[in-house]
Design a protein around this motif. Structure first.
Motif, short mmCIF file in Angstrom:
data_model
loop_
_atom_site.label_atom_id
_atom_site.label_comp_id
_atom_site.label_asym_id
_atom_site.label_seq_id
_atom_site.Cartn_x
_atom_site.Cartn_y
_atom_site.Cartn_z
N ASN A 122 0.84 -1.18 0.05
CA ASN A 122 -0.02 -0.06 -0.08
C ASN A 122 0.76 1.35 -0.05
O ASN A 122 0.40 2.42 -0.66
CB ASN A 122 -1.02 0.00 1.12
N ARG A 123 2.06 1.26 0.59
CA ARG A 123 2.88 2.33 0.64
C ARG A 123 3.39 2.99 -0.67
O ARG A 123 3.28 3.91 -1.07
CB ARG A 123 3.98 2.15 1.76
N TYR A 124 3.83 1.74 -1.65
CA TYR A 124 4.44 2.44 -2.67
C TYR A 124 3.70 1.50 -3.95
O TYR A 124 3.70 0.38 -4.19
CB TYR A 124 5.79 2.00 -3.10
N ASN A 125 2.74 2.11 -4.62
CA ASN A 125 2.14 1.82 -5.88
C ASN A 125 2.80 1.38 -6.71
O ASN A 125 3.74 2.13 -7.34
CB ASN A 125 0.84 2.79 -6.28
N GLY A 126 2.78 0.15 -7.11
CA GLY A 126 3.50 -0.47 -8.32
C GLY A 126 3.56 0.22 -9.73
O GLY A 126 4.36 0.19 -10.42
N GLU A 127 2.28 0.69 -9.93
CA GLU A 127 1.94 1.62 -11.16
C GLU A 127 2.72 2.96 -11.17
O GLU A 127 2.77 3.49 -12.00
CB GLU A 127 0.49 1.86 -11.63
N SER A 128 3.17 3.40 -9.98
CA SER A 128 3.93 4.53 -10.01
C SER A 128 5.42 4.39 -9.72
O SER A 128 6.15 5.15 -9.55
CB SER A 128 3.45 5.20 -8.67
N SER A 129 5.98 3.06 -9.74
CA SER A 129 7.29 2.80 -9.75
C SER A 129 8.16 2.98 -10.63
O SER A 129 7.59 3.32 -11.75
CB SER A 129 7.43 1.15 -9.17
N LEU A 130 9.38 3.36 -10.43
CA LEU A 130 10.23 3.69 -11.56
C LEU A 130 10.43 2.67 -12.52
O LEU A 130 10.65 2.90 -13.79
CB LEU A 130 11.64 3.98 -10.86
N VAL A 131 10.52 1.33 -12.20
CA VAL A 131 10.47 0.21 -13.00
C VAL A 131 9.31 0.17 -14.04
O VAL A 131 9.46 0.20 -15.33
CB VAL A 131 10.91 -1.18 -12.44
N TYR A 132 8.05 0.29 -13.35
CA TYR A 132 6.90 0.44 -14.19
C TYR A 132 6.83 1.38 -14.98
O TYR A 132 6.14 1.21 -16.40
CB TYR A 132 5.48 0.43 -13.21
N LEU A 133 7.09 2.54 -14.55
CA LEU A 133 7.06 3.72 -15.63
C LEU A 133 8.11 3.75 -16.62
O LEU A 133 8.23 4.51 -17.63
CB LEU A 133 7.08 4.76 -14.93
#
Length: 109
Positions: free
Chosen positions: A60-71
């Motif tokens: 919950n703390r770090y959304n995977g869709e906002s992660s540097l790898v995902y982006l």
């Protein structure tokens, strides 16, 4: 300013997290080299779990869709059971844009 097109989701993600910006700036400094999670955490002065969250997402703390790898700003490289992280070409362009952006808007602050 720079002519690279930046996805608004990327800008939102970076504006919402100082840690993501620090990680990008550090990876830009060592580009094209890759480094491991603990090294990034040590350099940016954060806990490895927070750095992992910023890189790939973490509950919950770090959304995977906002992660540097995902982006698409950072790539994860798995070698011999170890994971390393390196700035992508697109990530490098985004960092260059951000540097220019902050230099321009600093005049108004």
């Amino acid at each position: 300013m720079n002519s690279v097109v930046i996805d608004p989701q990327i800008l939102r993600s970076l504006h919402r997290s100082e840690l993501r910006k620090k990680i990008l700036m550090y990876l830009n400094e060592i580009y094209p080299s890759a480094t491991y999670l603990s090294e990034i955490a040590r350099v940016v002065g954060s806990d490895p779990s927070n750095v992992r969250g910023a890189l790939v997402g973490l509950g919950n703390r770090y959304n995977g869709e906002s992660s540097l790898v995902y982006l698409g700003l950072v790539e994860e490289i798995a070698t011999n059971g170890f994971k390393y992280y390196r700035l992508t070409e697109y990530g490098k362009k985004v960092v260059e844009y951000l540097k220019e952006y902050y230099r321009y808007y600093r005049r108004f602050l």
